[in-house]
Design a protein around this motif. Structure first.
Motif, PDB file in Angstrom:
ATOM      1  N   VAL A 144       0.832  -1.208   0.000  1.00 32.37           N
ATOM      2  CA  VAL A 144       0.000   0.000   0.000  1.00 32.37           C
ATOM      3  C   VAL A 144       0.863   1.253   0.000  1.00 32.37           C
ATOM      4  N   ILE A 145       1.825   1.297   0.916  1.00 35.48           N
ATOM      5  CA  ILE A 145       2.671   2.487   1.039  1.00 35.48           C
ATOM      6  C   ILE A 145       3.507   2.696  -0.225  1.00 35.48           C
ATOM      7  N   ASP A 146       4.057   1.603  -0.767  1.00 34.87           N
ATOM      8  CA  ASP A 146       4.866   1.732  -1.983  1.00 34.87           C
ATOM      9  C   ASP A 146       4.024   2.118  -3.182  1.00 34.87           C
ATOM     10  N   SER A 150       4.792   5.600  -5.244  1.00 32.02           N
ATOM     11  CA  SER A 150       5.275   5.374  -6.624  1.00 32.02           C
ATOM     12  C   SER A 150       6.671   4.762  -6.629  1.00 32.02           C
ATOM     13  N   ASN A 151       6.822   3.730  -5.823  1.00 33.78           N
ATOM     14  CA  ASN A 151       8.127   3.060  -5.695  1.00 33.78           C
ATOM     15  C   ASN A 151       8.291   1.863  -6.635  1.00 33.78           C
ATOM     16  N   LYS A 152       7.349   1.663  -7.548  1.00 29.21           N
ATOM     17  CA  LYS A 152       7.355   0.455  -8.386  1.00 29.21           C
ATOM     18  C   LYS A 152       8.674   0.291  -9.136  1.00 29.21           C
ATOM     19  N   ASP A 153       9.111   1.334  -9.838  1.00 30.36           N
ATOM     20  CA  ASP A 153      10.343   1.226 -10.635  1.00 30.36           C
ATOM     21  C   ASP A 153      11.568   1.057  -9.745  1.00 30.36           C
ATOM     22  N   LYS A 366      10.945   8.117   0.027  1.00 26.88           N
ATOM     23  CA  LYS A 366       9.623   8.289  -0.580  1.00 26.88           C
ATOM     24  C   LYS A 366       8.535   7.694   0.324  1.00 26.88           C
ATOM     25  N   ARG A 367       8.861   6.591   0.998  1.00 26.11           N
ATOM     26  CA  ARG A 367       7.892   6.006   1.935  1.00 26.11           C
ATOM     27  C   ARG A 367       7.582   6.974   3.070  1.00 26.11           C
ATOM     28  N   LYS A 368       8.640   7.524   3.659  1.00 27.92           N
ATOM     29  CA  LYS A 368       8.453   8.437   4.793  1.00 27.92           C
ATOM     30  C   LYS A 368       7.666   9.676   4.380  1.00 27.92           C
ATOM     31  N   LYS A 447      -6.304   6.695  -6.223  1.00 32.78           N
ATOM     32  CA  LYS A 447      -5.884   8.042  -6.625  1.00 32.78           C
ATOM     33  C   LYS A 447      -4.438   8.066  -7.125  1.00 32.78           C
ATOM     34  N   TYR A 448      -3.658   7.062  -6.743  1.00 29.46           N
ATOM     35  CA  TYR A 448      -2.222   7.088  -7.014  1.00 29.46           C
ATOM     36  C   TYR A 448      -1.763   6.109  -8.098  1.00 29.46           C
TER      37      TYR A 448
END
Length: 550
Positions: A144-146, A150-153, A366-368, A447-448
């Motif tokens: 969820v957080i990733d 937008s941490n996919k890449d 990015k998570r934080k 939304k993301y």
């Protein structure tokens, strides 16, 4: 997006064919009408394992087919990796045979069930109250957080680098083990190599030494026979050369009398030349050969050394000893130079480790950054769903080791009421609360990132009319950018749908069938009224139903 679903010979369904569009679709029906059968059929086409009990008619095969519009899902790499033709309108088919065997197809290409299940995960996300338990799973919380961050890449790059890092680390471990083992064997291998290097090893050496030994060991007999041969050829009275000289003279005188005599003369001349050459060879050998006990002893020593080495290494050919010598040289060299190899590998791993840490820092950062926003949005949505005091405590802590998704530890805690202690979701949240939290999370995620089709299976069970109305509104809002299904018993949720389907049973020829149809506006009014007040429709129920739809 799910475009159509066809089910044949499954449970109470004889033949069902239904089409869907985008937006918010609600599915209603009385308890036991077959909504779970519909979900079961869909689960089968998405890769769930089946058994013969699924077949309505045990003599016929069950066929379930679903068509999806997959143009927005970026699934071409998946199709290419699994050698399946890519189509923007993809058709998945599942067949269960009377024998119990099952077959799966993607665009008419036969595939393994694991591949079908993997594709299914990217196409439809089904949620029921039971499945809300995954909210307490740390891996899902990270997902969820990733998703929001937008941490996919970054995660894909990290996973690739982590595989290489682990591979090189394994190589280093093997090198260290080899060094440890090599230290024990090094002295012995060096001794064996030294023995082989001191031996006169080369191809053909054994045959050469054996021949030399035979000559030196029988030198007296050889000299005797050479002398005898020399005398037979060179004796002045009866020696072969003298006799051949007379024969040569006679044949020379005949040569002028014709071709046959000249040919005969040529042959005699050749014999004389060959015997004369043999005589010189006898003479040369006789002059050069002599008894040499010292050389004989040296040759014998070399032979014994080679014989001992062959016996020691269990081989019968010099070539095999040469191979063993090369192998020992490699082992000895590797042991003597392994420290340099280990150092080079450690340096390489440190470079990879530094790169991994850099990616982990970006992922964690990015998570934080997204956690406060996630917390704020979740609490806001839950407040609108009748949980005004709901509060999350989401902490991200660094870990020393690389794990599958970085170097973070996630603590995801929840409190439903003021003054209540924070705890793990699965321990402190009720079933109804978990359902609302799951809906809130999906609403935020939508939304993301582009989510697959979402199907909520009675996720609104156990909530009040006012709250269910808000849950329906949230699903309706989410459907603006994606396809949403909701199987519901609540008229407040059902009224929010852009499309309304009813699952029902009917008896034909004393056989019960499950059917499904899309309701018209008037049919929706009746269905909602029955959901509000039962089969005996009252004017107030009808009015209330119309009000809900409007």
């Amino acid at each position: 997006m799910l475009v159509s679903l066809s089910i044949k010979n499954y449970a109470l369904i004889d033949h069902l064919n239904v089409s869907f569009t985008n937006g918010f679709t609600v599915i209603t029906g009385e308890t036991g009408a077959g909504k779970s059968i519909l979900l079961g059929g869909l689960a089968l086409v998405l890769g769930k394992r089946a058994d013969l009990s699924s077949l309505r008619d045990k003599e016929k095969k069950c066929v379930i087919e679903a068509e999806f519009s997959v143009g927005k899902y970026n699934l071409e790499p998946f199709f290419n990796e699994n050698d399946v033709d890519y189509e923007e309108r993809t058709i998945i088919r599942r067949e269960i045979l009377p024998s119990g065997k099952s077959r799966a197809f993607i665009n008419d290409s036969p595939v393994k069930l694991t591949i079908l299940a993997a594709l299914g995960d990217s196409l439809i996300d089904v949620h029921s109250q039971n499945q809300t338990l995954q909210l307490g799973d740390n891996a899902y919380q990270f997902k969820v957080i990733d998703g929001l961050a937008s941490n996919k890449d970054l995660l894909a790059s990290y996973a690739k680098d982590l595989r290489l890092y682990k591979k090189e680390t394994k190589v280093l471990e093997n090198l260290l083990a080899t060094k440890q083992e090599g230290i024990k064997e090094h002295d012995y291998n060096t001794f064996l190599l030294s023995e082989l290097e001191s031996a006169p090893l080369k191809e053909g050496i054994l045959e050469e030494l054996e021949e030399q030994y035979e000559q030196l060991n029988n030198v007296e007999n050889i000299m005797e026979q050479l002398s005898k041969g020399h005398n037979l050829i060179s004796d002045e009275q009866v020696g072969i050369l003298n006799l051949l000289a007379e024969l040569k003279q006679a044949s020379s005188k005949l040569a002028s009398y014709g071709t046959q005599f000249s040919t005969l003369n040529e042959r005699v001349q050749s014999v004389f030349i060959e015997v004369d050459d043999i005589f010189e060879e006898f003479e040369s050998l006789q002059n050069n050969i002599e008894a040499n006990p010292k050389v004989l002893e040296e040759v014998n020593t070399k032979l014994q050394l080679l014989y001992d080495l062959q016996k020691k290494h269990g081989v019968s050919e010099i070539e095999e000893l040469l191979r063993i010598k090369e192998e020992l040289a490699v082992k000895v060299d590797a042991t003597e130079n392994i420290d340099a190899t280990i150092l080079a590998k450690e340096t390489e791993i440190k470079v990879k480790e530094k790169a991994l840490n850099a990616v982990c820092v970006k992922i964690s950062k990015k998570r934080k950054a997204i956690i406060p926003e996630l917390k704020k949005q979740l609490e806001s949505i839950l407040a609108s769903l009748g949980m005004p005091s709901a509060e999350f405590k989401i902490e991200l802590n660094a870990t020393p080791n690389f794990v599958y998704n970085g170097k973070d530890e996630l603590v995801f805690q929840f409190s439903a009421n003021k003054g209540s202690a924070f705890g793990e979701l699965k321990k402190v949240a009720s079933g109804g609360e978990l359902s609302r939290i799951m809906l809130a999370i999906k609403a935020v995620l939508a939304k993301y990132e582009h989510l697959p089709t979402l199907m909520f299976d009675e996720i609104d069970t156990g909530v009040s009319g006012e709250i269910s109305n808000r849950m329906g509104t949230i699903m309706q809002e989410m459907s603006g950018g994606m396809q949403i299904f909701s199987i519901t018993h609540l008229p407040q949720v059902a009224s929010k749908g852009n499309h309304h389907y009813k699952v029902y049973k009917e008896d034909k020829n004393n056989v019960t069938h499950t059917q499904m149809k899309q309701l018209t506006t008037e049919e929706r009014v009746v269905e909602l009224a029955e959901m509000l007040g039962g089969k005996d429709l009252s004017d107030s129920a009808i009015a209330h139903a119309r009000q809900l739809l409007n």
